[in-house]
Design a protein around this motif. Structure first.
Motif, PDB file in Angstrom:
ATOM      1  N   VAL A 283      38.475   5.172   7.233  1.00 42.26           N
ATOM      2  CA  VAL A 283      38.247   4.484   8.502  1.00 42.26           C
ATOM      3  C   VAL A 283      36.765   4.466   8.848  1.00 42.26           C
ATOM      4  N   GLY A 284      36.286   3.312   9.257  1.00 48.99           N
ATOM      5  CA  GLY A 284      34.985   3.208   9.898  1.00 48.99           C
ATOM      6  C   GLY A 284      33.759   3.319   9.022  1.00 48.99           C
ATOM      7  N   LEU A 285      33.872   3.156   7.722  1.00 56.86           N
ATOM      8  CA  LEU A 285      32.686   3.235   6.880  1.00 56.86           C
ATOM      9  C   LEU A 285      32.220   1.840   6.485  1.00 56.86           C
ATOM     10  N   ASN A 286      30.919   1.665   6.493  1.00 59.34           N
ATOM     11  CA  ASN A 286      30.292   0.426   6.068  1.00 59.34           C
ATOM     12  C   ASN A 286      29.185   0.828   5.104  1.00 59.34           C
ATOM     13  N   LEU A 287      29.479   0.786   3.802  1.00 61.60           N
ATOM     14  CA  LEU A 287      28.566   1.317   2.800  1.00 61.60           C
ATOM     15  C   LEU A 287      27.932   0.203   1.971  1.00 61.60           C
ATOM     16  N   THR A 288      27.062  -0.556   2.586  1.00 61.33           N
ATOM     17  CA  THR A 288      26.425  -1.670   1.885  1.00 61.33           C
ATOM     18  C   THR A 288      25.402  -1.186   0.858  1.00 61.33           C
ATOM     19  N   ALA A 289      25.024   0.081   0.890  1.00 55.97           N
ATOM     20  CA  ALA A 289      24.109   0.624  -0.111  1.00 55.97           C
ATOM     21  C   ALA A 289      24.831   0.901  -1.426  1.00 55.97           C
ATOM     22  N   ALA A 290      26.147   0.897  -1.410  1.00 59.21           N
ATOM     23  CA  ALA A 290      26.926   1.196  -2.616  1.00 59.21           C
ATOM     24  C   ALA A 290      26.990  -0.005  -3.538  1.00 59.21           C
ATOM     25  N   ASP A 291      26.831   0.250  -4.828  1.00 54.26           N
ATOM     26  CA  ASP A 291      27.020  -0.816  -5.804  1.00 54.26           C
ATOM     27  C   ASP A 291      28.056  -0.436  -6.862  1.00 54.26           C
ATOM     28  N   THR A 292      28.568   0.779  -6.776  1.00 51.19           N
ATOM     29  CA  THR A 292      29.588   1.249  -7.709  1.00 51.19           C
ATOM     30  C   THR A 292      30.581   2.119  -6.966  1.00 51.19           C
ATOM     31  N   VAL A 293      31.869   1.877  -7.226  1.00 60.73           N
ATOM     32  CA  VAL A 293      32.939   2.694  -6.658  1.00 60.73           C
ATOM     33  C   VAL A 293      33.727   3.237  -7.842  1.00 60.73           C
ATOM     34  N   ILE A 294      33.910   4.564  -7.875  1.00 59.13           N
ATOM     35  CA  ILE A 294      34.674   5.185  -8.958  1.00 59.13           C
ATOM     36  C   ILE A 294      35.824   5.961  -8.341  1.00 59.13           C
ATOM     37  N   HIS A 295      37.042   5.597  -8.726  1.00 61.54           N
ATOM     38  CA  HIS A 295      38.233   6.324  -8.273  1.00 61.54           C
ATOM     39  C   HIS A 295      38.603   7.339  -9.351  1.00 61.54           C
ATOM     40  N   PHE A 296      38.558   8.621  -8.991  1.00 59.25           N
ATOM     41  CA  PHE A 296      38.913   9.672  -9.940  1.00 59.25           C
ATOM     42  C   PHE A 296      40.350  10.129  -9.779  1.00 59.25           C
ATOM     43  N   ASP A 297      40.860  10.120  -8.570  1.00 55.67           N
ATOM     44  CA  ASP A 297      42.239  10.535  -8.299  1.00 55.67           C
ATOM     45  C   ASP A 297      42.984   9.375  -7.676  1.00 55.67           C
ATOM     46  N   PRO A 298      43.929   8.789  -8.393  1.00 57.67           N
ATOM     47  CA  PRO A 298      44.652   7.655  -7.812  1.00 57.67           C
ATOM     48  C   PRO A 298      45.609   8.098  -6.721  1.00 57.67           C
ATOM     49  N   TRP A 299      45.887   7.197  -5.826  1.00 59.16           N
ATOM     50  CA  TRP A 299      46.838   7.416  -4.740  1.00 59.16           C
ATOM     51  C   TRP A 299      48.025   6.517  -5.019  1.00 59.16           C
ATOM     52  N   TRP A 300      49.232   6.949  -4.741  1.00 56.25           N
ATOM     53  CA  TRP A 300      50.413   6.152  -5.088  1.00 56.25           C
ATOM     54  C   TRP A 300      50.441   4.819  -4.369  1.00 56.25           C
ATOM     55  N   ASN A 301      49.774   4.731  -3.229  1.00 54.94           N
ATOM     56  CA  ASN A 301      49.749   3.494  -2.457  1.00 54.94           C
ATOM     57  C   ASN A 301      48.471   2.725  -2.787  1.00 54.94           C
ATOM     58  N   PRO A 302      48.580   1.596  -3.495  1.00 53.29           N
ATOM     59  CA  PRO A 302      47.370   0.862  -3.878  1.00 53.29           C
ATOM     60  C   PRO A 302      46.566   0.363  -2.689  1.00 53.29           C
ATOM     61  N   ALA A 303      47.190   0.158  -1.552  1.00 54.52           N
ATOM     62  CA  ALA A 303      46.449  -0.311  -0.368  1.00 54.52           C
ATOM     63  C   ALA A 303      45.419   0.717   0.079  1.00 54.52           C
ATOM     64  N   VAL A 304      45.716   2.005  -0.087  1.00 56.28           N
ATOM     65  CA  VAL A 304      44.771   3.060   0.292  1.00 56.28           C
ATOM     66  C   VAL A 304      43.531   2.991  -0.598  1.00 56.28           C
ATOM     67  N   GLU A 305      43.740   2.816  -1.894  1.00 56.26           N
ATOM     68  CA  GLU A 305      42.601   2.690  -2.800  1.00 56.26           C
ATOM     69  C   GLU A 305      41.818   1.412  -2.523  1.00 56.26           C
ATOM     70  N   ASN A 306      42.520   0.328  -2.278  1.00 53.63           N
ATOM     71  CA  ASN A 306      41.840  -0.933  -1.973  1.00 53.63           C
ATOM     72  C   ASN A 306      40.981  -0.795  -0.722  1.00 53.63           C
ATOM     73  N   GLN A 307      41.508  -0.099   0.275  1.00 49.58           N
ATOM     74  CA  GLN A 307      40.755   0.115   1.507  1.00 49.58           C
ATOM     75  C   GLN A 307      39.494   0.929   1.218  1.00 49.58           C
ATOM     76  N   ALA A 308      39.615   1.933   0.354  1.00 40.17           N
ATOM     77  CA  ALA A 308      38.450   2.741  -0.006  1.00 40.17           C
ATOM     78  C   ALA A 308      37.403   1.891  -0.729  1.00 40.17           C
ATOM     79  N   THR A 309      37.850   1.063  -1.643  1.00 33.53           N
ATOM     80  CA  THR A 309      36.942   0.172  -2.364  1.00 33.53           C
ATOM     81  C   THR A 309      36.260  -0.788  -1.401  1.00 33.53           C
ATOM     82  N   ASP A 310      37.005  -1.269  -0.426  1.00 34.08           N
ATOM     83  CA  ASP A 310      36.469  -2.242   0.530  1.00 34.08           C
ATOM     84  C   ASP A 310      35.325  -1.695   1.366  1.00 34.08           C
ATOM     85  N   ARG A 311      35.125  -0.386   1.398  1.00 34.06           N
ATOM     86  CA  ARG A 311      34.004   0.198   2.152  1.00 34.06           C
ATOM     87  C   ARG A 311      32.675  -0.334   1.638  1.00 34.06           C
ATOM     88  N   ALA A 312      32.629  -0.689   0.340  1.00 36.76           N
ATOM     89  CA  ALA A 312      31.393  -1.210  -0.243  1.00 36.76           C
ATOM     90  C   ALA A 312      31.297  -2.731  -0.127  1.00 36.76           C
TER      91      ALA A 312
END
Length: 145
Positions: free
Chosen positions: A53-82
């Motif tokens: 919630v509430g992150l705006n990470l425009t400085a990010a150019d790479t997102v790496i998921h190390f631990d998957p979550w069973w709900n893909p929407a949660v991961e998509n939301q995390a990726t969307d921070r960038a």
């Protein structure tokens, strides 16, 4: 999931790579975000739950998921921070999945859930496609191919 961040943190310290970390235990959240956004550190370790919630990470150019979550929407939301307003560079997304692991089973659950959601939204639903609980249990209990 924060135990994986702790392992990565140890390696970053050993390699003398600067980083900040955001978990549920972080008390000065905005200071951590600002330090990354200013470019003071090249790595931002974020737990899925704390970063949801509430992150705006425009400085990010790479997102790496190390631990998957069973709900893909949660991961998509995390990726969307960038992928936010103000992002001016391409963002690369990677998922690390160990073969024959629980993570691989979670990835299969994500795929099943995405297919179910697509079927529900496209009205191509049959009674057989609505067994999400059975699908999750089956995926977790089934041997890996």
């Amino acid at each position: 999931f924060t135990s994986m961040l702790a392992l990565i943190e140890e390696e970053l310290v050993a390699a003398d790579i600067g980083f900040v970390k955001l978990t549920g235990a972080t008390t000065k959240r905005q200071e951590v975000v600002d330090k990354f956004q200013r470019g003071d550190v090249p790595v931002f370790l974020i737990s899925l739950r704390a970063g949801g919630v509430g992150l705006n990470l425009t400085a990010a150019d790479t997102v790496i998921h190390f631990d998957p979550w069973w709900n893909p929407a949660v991961e998509n939301q995390a990726t969307d921070r960038a992928y936010r307003i103000g992002q001016d560079k391409p963002v690369f997304v990677y998922k690390y999945i160990i073969e024959n692991s629980i993570e691989e089973k979670i990835l299969k659950i994500q795929q099943n859930k995405a297919e179910l959601a697509k079927a529900l939204l496209s009205e191509e639903v049959s009674d057989k496609k609505l067994s999400l609980t059975d699908d999750i249990l089956g995926a977790l209990l089934a041997p890996l191919d």
